[in-house]
Design an enzyme around this catalytic site. Structure first.
Site, PDB file in Angstrom:
ATOM      1  N   ASN A  89      28.168  -3.015  66.964  1.00 39.19           N
ATOM      2  CA  ASN A  89      28.245  -1.572  66.803  1.00 39.19           C
ATOM      3  C   ASN A  89      28.600  -1.132  65.419  1.00 39.19           C
ATOM      4  OD1 ASN A  89      30.630  -3.024  67.819  1.00 39.19           O
ATOM      5  ND2 ASN A  89      31.835  -1.108  67.249  1.00 39.19           N
TER       6      ASN A  89
ATOM      7  N   HIS B 103      26.824   6.664  77.517  1.00 40.60           N
ATOM      8  CA  HIS B 103      26.709   7.877  76.410  1.00 40.60           C
ATOM      9  C   HIS B 103      26.206   7.298  75.105  1.00 40.60           C
ATOM     10  CE1 HIS B 103      30.473   6.672  73.870  1.00 40.60           C
ATOM     11  NE2 HIS B 103      30.641   5.927  75.152  1.00 40.60           N
TER      12      HIS B 103
ATOM     13  N   CYS C 211      41.237   3.566  61.106  1.00 42.49           N
ATOM     14  CA  CYS C 211      42.491   3.915  60.766  1.00 42.49           C
ATOM     15  C   CYS C 211      43.420   3.204  61.579  1.00 42.49           C
ATOM     16  CB  CYS C 211      42.696   5.344  60.655  1.00 42.49           C
ATOM     17  SG  CYS C 211      41.914   5.940  59.404  1.00 42.49           S
TER      18      CYS C 211
HETATM   19  C1  LIG Z   1      29.649  -2.545  71.462  1.00 35.92           C
HETATM   20  C2  LIG Z   1      30.605  -1.517  72.398  1.00 35.92           C
HETATM   21  N1  LIG Z   1      31.112  -1.956  73.513  1.00 35.92           N
HETATM   22  C3  LIG Z   1      31.838  -1.016  74.026  1.00 35.92           C
HETATM   23  C4  LIG Z   1      32.055   0.015  73.741  1.00 35.92           C
HETATM   24  C5  LIG Z   1      32.765   1.163  74.720  1.00 35.92           C
HETATM   25  O1  LIG Z   1      32.059   1.771  75.432  1.00 35.92           O
HETATM   26  P1  LIG Z   1      32.468   3.088  76.640  1.00 35.92           P
HETATM   27  O2  LIG Z   1      32.723   4.101  75.513  1.00 35.92           O
HETATM   28  O3  LIG Z   1      31.517   3.034  77.467  1.00 35.92           O
HETATM   29  O4  LIG Z   1      33.659   2.545  77.052  1.00 35.92           O
HETATM   30  C6  LIG Z   1      31.353   0.516  72.884  1.00 35.92           C
HETATM   31  C7  LIG Z   1      31.882   2.161  72.200  1.00 35.92           C
HETATM   32  O5  LIG Z   1      31.852   2.161  70.887  1.00 35.92           O
HETATM   33  C8  LIG Z   1      30.540  -0.523  71.946  1.00 35.92           C
HETATM   34  O6  LIG Z   1      29.941   0.068  70.697  1.00 35.92           O
END
Ligand SMILES: Cc1ncc(COP(=O)(O)O)c(C=O)c1O
Length: 404
Positions: free
Chosen positions: A153, A203, A328
């Protein structure tokens, strides 16, 4: 007031208008509870949920019954890690994962470690790539689960899923991948790619917040997963609670749109991303973090030497919405902590704290990219000049102050 250009699509994506249209009736005339089996309201809601389930399953080339709806990828990651470890406790007590995972995997693993599970971290190279052979060396008859994310991410690096899946299959170990960032952006065929279990989030693909799924492929017996939420037989007894029908309908619609538009959209977004990257590299002393060939089409993570990410973000807050690769620390919001992902890639804390992440999306235009690039370049130049001249820029505001 004009809003800043949105380049933070890894954090969340705007809901597609078609998704909103599909959801609306399920807040009003079709408000039924999908578990009400005795009347038309319940049957309609249930049919809508099953339709969404079949769209998501078919997009992954798996059986409809594989899809367990949850509140998002965080819950899915919790369910799979805790659920499998609980079910296998006493038989298998090791988890193989990676230091660059999302906190919804790492924090759960740390919680399991406190209960006696042993964590084994696969090393990544300087671009965030996991090596399947290195992973193989960590597997043993004690391994309960391998959990490696599909796409990171922060830097967007894609894992060699098929190879990892094969290694796991050959060793008789279940392979889970957190596909929150990748689902709907790259093709994912569970069978072909040797994937056992996936976590998804609506989302991140232009669907609503608060809905996601855990997908259990045919190779995974249901009994291998101990439910973590009790209170009803929903979702094949694996996730109790009244289903979020409008959210699930929106998730299904988002998945349907993504399936039909994925290839063209990825090409178009990659072109815009490459243009942004080219422009930003003209700042000089700028380096792209992550893997530039095995990368999500919408990701650009870049560091500008001598420019604190927090100052750059603060200076541009009215023009461009993006984020630092650093979270942060909640204890002291004035002192940003370096990103665990970038540190795992071997960056120094200073380099990590100068890194910023841009996430483009379906609604990003060429004009957005051109305007954002110009604003970012100008801010980078100003901040570098100020730093040469000894002017201190407070990260929490754009107020200029002399250093103490
Ligand atoms: C790689 C990854 N896993 C899990 C999540 C968490 O997802 P959710 O917001 O649906 O709980 C995110 C959200 O930022 C993510 O980027």
């Amino acid at each position: 007031m004009k809003k800043p250009i949105y380049l933070d699509n890894h954090a969340t994506t705007p809901c597609d208008p078609h998704v909103i249209d599909a959801m609306l009736p399920y807040f009003s005339e079709n408000f039924g509870n999908a578990s009400s089996r005795q009347h038309r309201y319940g049957w309609d809601a249930d049919a809508a949920v099953e339709h969404a389930r079949s769209i998501i399953a078919s997009s992954l080339k798996t059986a409809t019954s594989s899809v367990i709806f949850t509140s998002g990828a965080t819950e899915s990651n919790n369910l799979v890690l805790k659920g499998i470890c609980e079910a296998l406790e006493g038989e298998r007590n090791e988890i193989v994962t990676c230091a660059t995972e999302h906190s919804s995997v790492l924090d759960v693993c740390r919680a399991l470690e406190k209960k006696g599970f042993v964590l084994r971290y696969v090393p990544v190279d300087g671009t965030g790539l996991v090596n399947a052979d290195a992973l193989c060396a960590l597997l043993s008859p004690r391994t309960a689960l391998v959990s490696i994310m599909t796409a990171n991410n922060e830097v967007g690096t894609l894992a060699p899923l098929k190879e990892i899946g094969l290694v796991c299959r050959q060793s008789g170990v279940r392979f889970h991948t957190d596909a929150a960032q990748a689902y709907g952006k790259i093709p994912l065929d569970m069978q072909e790619m040797n994937l056992d279990i996936l976590s998804l989030s609506a989302h991140k693909l232009y669907g609503p917040k608060g809905v996601g799924a855990l997908v259990l492929g045919p190779s995974v017996r249901r009994s291998i997963l101990a439910p973590q939420q009790h209170g009803g037989g929903h979702e094949s007894h694996l996730r109790a609670g009244t289903l979020n029908v409008p959210g699930i309908v929106g998730f299904g619609k988002a998945a349907e749109i993504a399936q039909s538009s994925m290839t063209n959209e990825a090409d178009q977004i990659a072109k815009l991303r490459d243009r942004l990257q080219e422009e930003l590299l003209t700042a000089g002393d700028a380096i792209v973090n992550g893997n530039t060939s095995q990368r999500l089409s919408n990701n650009l993570n870049i560091r500008f030497a001598g420019v604190p990410a927090s100052s750059l973000i603060a200076r541009l807050k009215k023009e461009v919405a993006f984020s630092s690769a650093s979270a942060c620390s909640t204890a002291d919001p004035s002192a940003p902590a370096a990103s665990h992902v970038l540190l795992a890639l071997g960056l120094s804390a200073g380099a990590a704290l100068s890194s910023v992440r841009f996430g483009l999306g379906r609604f990003t235009t060429e004009e957005d990219v051109v305007s954002a690039a110009a604003a970012i370049l100008s801010a980078v130049r100003t901040l570098r000049r100020d730093s040469r001249e000894g002017v201190f820029v407070s990260p929490s505001s754009t107020t200029m102050t002399e250093p103490a």
